[in-house]
Design an enzyme around this catalytic site. Structure first.
Site, PDB file in Angstrom:
ATOM      1  CB  CYS A 214       7.465  46.745  18.420  1.00 21.06           C
ATOM      2  SG  CYS A 214       8.383  47.887  17.384  1.00 21.06           S
TER       3      CYS A 214
ATOM      4  CE  LYS B 246       9.322  50.686  21.791  1.00 18.51           C
ATOM      5  NZ  LYS B 246       8.075  51.339  21.404  1.00 18.51           N
TER       6      LYS B 246
ATOM      7  CD  GLU C 241      13.506  45.668  14.177  1.00 20.87           C
ATOM      8  OE1 GLU C 241      14.219  44.714  14.478  1.00 20.87           O
ATOM      9  OE2 GLU C 241      13.261  46.612  14.957  1.00 20.87           O
TER      10      GLU C 241
ATOM     11  CE  LYS D  45      10.709  40.903  12.652  1.00 23.14           C
ATOM     12  NZ  LYS D  45       9.442  41.415  12.170  1.00 23.14           N
TER      13      LYS D  45
ATOM     14  CG  LEU E 181       8.928  49.732   9.593  1.00 26.76           C
ATOM     15  CD1 LEU E 181       9.875  48.829  10.334  1.00 26.76           C
ATOM     16  CD2 LEU E 181       9.710  50.774   8.822  1.00 26.76           C
TER      17      LEU E 181
ATOM     18  CD  GLU F 141       6.372  52.738   9.106  1.00 27.46           C
ATOM     19  OE1 GLU F 141       6.230  53.864   8.618  1.00 27.46           O
ATOM     20  OE2 GLU F 141       6.026  51.701   8.507  1.00 27.46           O
TER      21      GLU F 141
ATOM     22  CG  ASN G  14       2.780  46.685  17.747  1.00 24.18           C
ATOM     23  OD1 ASN G  14       2.591  46.208  16.620  1.00 24.18           O
ATOM     24  ND2 ASN G  14       3.799  47.472  18.013  1.00 24.18           N
TER      25      ASN G  14
HETATM   26  N1  LIG Z   1      11.788  48.823  15.076  1.00 22.24           N
HETATM   27  C1  LIG Z   1      10.581  48.556  14.615  1.00 22.24           C
HETATM   28  O1  LIG Z   1      10.310  47.508  14.047  1.00 22.24           O
HETATM   29  C2  LIG Z   1       9.479  49.578  14.766  1.00 22.24           C
HETATM   30  C3  LIG Z   1       8.295  49.432  14.018  1.00 22.24           C
HETATM   31  C4  LIG Z   1       7.291  50.375  14.160  1.00 22.24           C
HETATM   32  C5  LIG Z   1       7.449  51.434  15.042  1.00 22.24           C
HETATM   33  N2  LIG Z   1       8.603  51.543  15.774  1.00 22.24           N
HETATM   34  C6  LIG Z   1       8.735  52.676  16.681  1.00 22.24           C
HETATM   35  O2  LIG Z   1       9.556  53.645  16.027  1.00 22.24           O
HETATM   36  C7  LIG Z   1      10.368  54.318  16.988  1.00 22.24           C
HETATM   37  C8  LIG Z   1      11.828  54.158  16.630  1.00 22.24           C
HETATM   38  O3  LIG Z   1      12.154  52.789  16.705  1.00 22.24           O
HETATM   39  P1  LIG Z   1      13.544  52.210  16.157  1.00 22.24           P
HETATM   40  O4  LIG Z   1      13.486  50.734  16.313  1.00 22.24           O
HETATM   41  O5  LIG Z   1      13.818  52.808  14.826  1.00 22.24           O
HETATM   42  O6  LIG Z   1      14.535  52.849  17.251  1.00 22.24           O
HETATM   43  P2  LIG Z   1      16.121  52.834  17.263  1.00 22.24           P
HETATM   44  O7  LIG Z   1      16.503  52.750  18.681  1.00 22.24           O
HETATM   45  O8  LIG Z   1      16.639  51.827  16.295  1.00 22.24           O
HETATM   46  O9  LIG Z   1      16.504  54.289  16.675  1.00 22.24           O
HETATM   47  C9  LIG Z   1      16.217  55.488  17.312  1.00 22.24           C
HETATM   48  C10 LIG Z   1      17.257  56.516  16.878  1.00 22.24           C
HETATM   49  O10 LIG Z   1      16.882  57.793  17.352  1.00 22.24           O
HETATM   50  C11 LIG Z   1      18.067  58.513  17.652  1.00 22.24           C
HETATM   51  N3  LIG Z   1      17.745  59.669  18.487  1.00 22.24           N
HETATM   52  C12 LIG Z   1      17.453  59.726  19.818  1.00 22.24           C
HETATM   53  N4  LIG Z   1      17.188  60.993  20.190  1.00 22.24           N
HETATM   54  C13 LIG Z   1      17.308  61.768  19.079  1.00 22.24           C
HETATM   55  C14 LIG Z   1      17.127  63.147  18.794  1.00 22.24           C
HETATM   56  N5  LIG Z   1      16.750  63.992  19.747  1.00 22.24           N
HETATM   57  N6  LIG Z   1      17.325  63.586  17.547  1.00 22.24           N
HETATM   58  C15 LIG Z   1      17.692  62.739  16.569  1.00 22.24           C
HETATM   59  N7  LIG Z   1      17.876  61.418  16.757  1.00 22.24           N
HETATM   60  C16 LIG Z   1      17.674  60.926  17.996  1.00 22.24           C
HETATM   61  C17 LIG Z   1      18.922  57.452  18.320  1.00 22.24           C
HETATM   62  O11 LIG Z   1      20.283  57.828  18.360  1.00 22.24           O
HETATM   63  C18 LIG Z   1      18.653  56.256  17.425  1.00 22.24           C
HETATM   64  O12 LIG Z   1      19.577  56.184  16.349  1.00 22.24           O
HETATM   65  C19 LIG Z   1       9.998  53.723  18.340  1.00 22.24           C
HETATM   66  O13 LIG Z   1       9.004  54.515  18.922  1.00 22.24           O
HETATM   67  C20 LIG Z   1       9.443  52.374  17.972  1.00 22.24           C
HETATM   68  O14 LIG Z   1       8.520  51.889  18.938  1.00 22.24           O
HETATM   69  C21 LIG Z   1       9.618  50.637  15.645  1.00 22.24           C
END
Ligand SMILES: NC(=O)c1ccc[n+]([C@@H]2O[C@H](COP(=O)([O-])OP(=O)(O)OC[C@H]3O[C@@H](n4cnc5c(N)ncnc54)[C@H](O)[C@@H]3O)[C@@H](O)[C@H]2O)c1
Length: 450
Positions: free
Chosen positions: A266, A269, A158, A327, A156, A154, A214
């Protein structure tokens, strides 16, 4: 199409809501019962512009549902997105425990063909691990159920997540299984009516593409931050340099802003994880290691300026901090430079009054310090301050009433960690202005060479 999204964080919830917006039936599942409860009440567990309306609209149309029940979730969708967190482990590698837990859960409960989609940011080879985890769980049950594992990272941002998902620059699909490819094409067809945005590739290339993107963006930021430090020593203005180089189409204007370091869930990490996974593959990523070091240093640059101006002992000094989120337009505080700035000031004995439009509750829990007060407006935070520090470029900070700011503060000193103010306008209003990579006067070095 029936879609399940596992994980309702920033990525999972936005993906689920936007897929529902295109007419799909979407069930979002999370192990965090409190988050599901909030969603079922019609509220959001996060702040993301435009998301509440999209969620409410699709819940009302019965296309978007929320559950904690893994069995219901796995049975529901033909396409199952894994969008759980991949935080760094103690060595900086991506911690895959949540991804693999979700995979095992799918293997334990699936009864018919599934396309399992890794949407979380995961190192190269993770799809193989997800495949193996599902296979193992199926073998334990003694059943054979067909499935495919696809990588669909993904991109996107934030703060603009709904817009980015609805109108993506590109959709990366890493898939080897022809049936899975058909499902992914069908699912994403509505998002690319204007022109083809799907970039199809093998799974490993898709996994690496996300880290490469990234890492490149983080590199641009650290590069500009280093040049900003040099510009200060040489009496050049990094903002002018930025415009000078951004006009070159090979460079472009995006992501060239000098500031007080990158943060968020992001870049920090993902840069670390790419460095670590390269090491395990026998490669040493010299450029990225420098990018990370430069960023760590940059988070302290603003307070270093404060110490040069006020001395090392800040006991009895009081500072205003505008912006806490990493941000604008998000409440996300993960790895936010504001937290480093606040801790540096507190460590030197100062007290703070902070203001952020949406991230103050989270900051209270994270900073947890009686020396930090939270104000209900930017001007209230500035009251009686020896200096104002800007850590996040929220729009509402960009054009303050400088005259009132000067009257409100004890000393009219501004440390602009995002270069959002015009130094000329601030100085004209009687403020002492310190930016990043901007000399006190054009052509005069702000930091004398050592
Ligand atoms: N936040 C961003 O801007 C962004 C953008 C692109 C990619 N990503 C990637 O996407 C992924 C998610 O990021 P995020 O920011 O949404 O994370 P987040 O921490 O906001 O959300 C993750 C969610 O997953 C849930 N979870 C954990 N284990 C689970 C399971 N076994 N079953 C169901 N739910 C479970 C958690 O409770 C939590 O609500 C990461 O790998 C991140 O690097 C994030």
């Amino acid at each position: 199409m029936k879609v399940t999204v596992m994980g309702v964080g920033y990525v999972g919830l936005v993906s689920g809501a936007c897929l529902a917006e295109m007419g799909n039936d979407v069930l979002c599942m999370d192990v965090d019962a409190a988050k599901i409860e909030v969603l079922r009440r019609g509220e959001l567990p996060i702040f993301e512009p435009g998301l509440l309306e999209t969620v409410r609209r699709n819940v009302a149309a019965s296309r978007l549902h929320f559950t904690c029940d893994a069995e219901e979730a796995v049975r529901f969708g033909t396409v199952l997105f894994i969008a759980v967190g991949t935080p760094p482990d103690e060595h900086g590698c991506a911690d895959l425990q949540h991804v693999l837990a979700a995979a095992r859960c799918i293997g334990r409960l699936m009864t018919d063909y599934k396309v399992v989609v890794d949407k979380s940011t995961v190192p190269v080879g993770t799809a193989d691990q997800v495949h193996a985890a599902i296979a193992e769980a199926l073998a334990e049950r003694g059943v054979e159920v067909p499935y495919a594992v696809v990588s669909n990272p993904e991109f996107l941002k934030e703060g603009a997540a709904v817009e980015d998902f609805m109108r993506p620059d590109r959709i990366i699909i890493g898939a080897d299984d022809p049936q899975a490819v058909l499902h992914m094409r069908a699912l994403y067809a509505p998002f690319q009516r204007n022109h083809e945005r799907l970039v199809m590739m093998d799974v490993r290339s898709a996994e690496l593409t996300k880290y490469a993107a990234n890492a490149m963006l983080a590199t641009r930021i650290s590069f500009m931050n280093e040049l900003a430090l040099l510009a200060e020593r040489m009496g050049a203005d990094i903002e002018l340099v930025r415009q000078g180089i951004g006009s070159d189409p090979r460079i472009g204007y995006h992501f060239l802003y000098a500031g007080c370091g990158y943060g968020g869930s992001c870049f920090p990490k993902d840069v670390k994880a790419l460095i670590r996974s390269a090491e395990s593959a026998g490669e040493s990523l010299q450029v990225l290691q420098a990018v990370e070091r430069a960023n760590e240093r940059q988070k302290h640059v603003l307070v270093d300026k404060v110490l040069r101006r006020f001395g090392d002992d800040l006991a009895g000094r009081h500072f205003a901090l505008w912006g806490l989120a990493f941000k604008p337009d998000t409440d996300d505080l993960r790895e936010a430079p504001s937290l480093v700035i606040a801790r540096d000031l507190l460590d030197h004995g100062a007290s703070l009054a902070a203001y952020d439009p949406v991230a103050m509750d989270e900051a209270r829990a994270l900073l947890h310090d009686p020396q930090v007060a939270y104000a209900d407006s930017p001007m209230a935070a500035a009251e009686g301050a020896d200096a104002l520090l800007v850590a996040t470029e929220w729009k509402e900070f960009r054009s303050p009433d400088f005259a009132r700011l000067r009257r409100t503060m004890r000393q009219p000193v501004v440390f602009d960690g995002r270069n959002i103010f015009s130094p000329e306008i601030a100085r004209e209003a009687g403020l002492e202005y310190h930016g990043i990579g901007r000399p006190p006067r054009a052509g005069a070095p702000s930091t004398p060479p050592p």
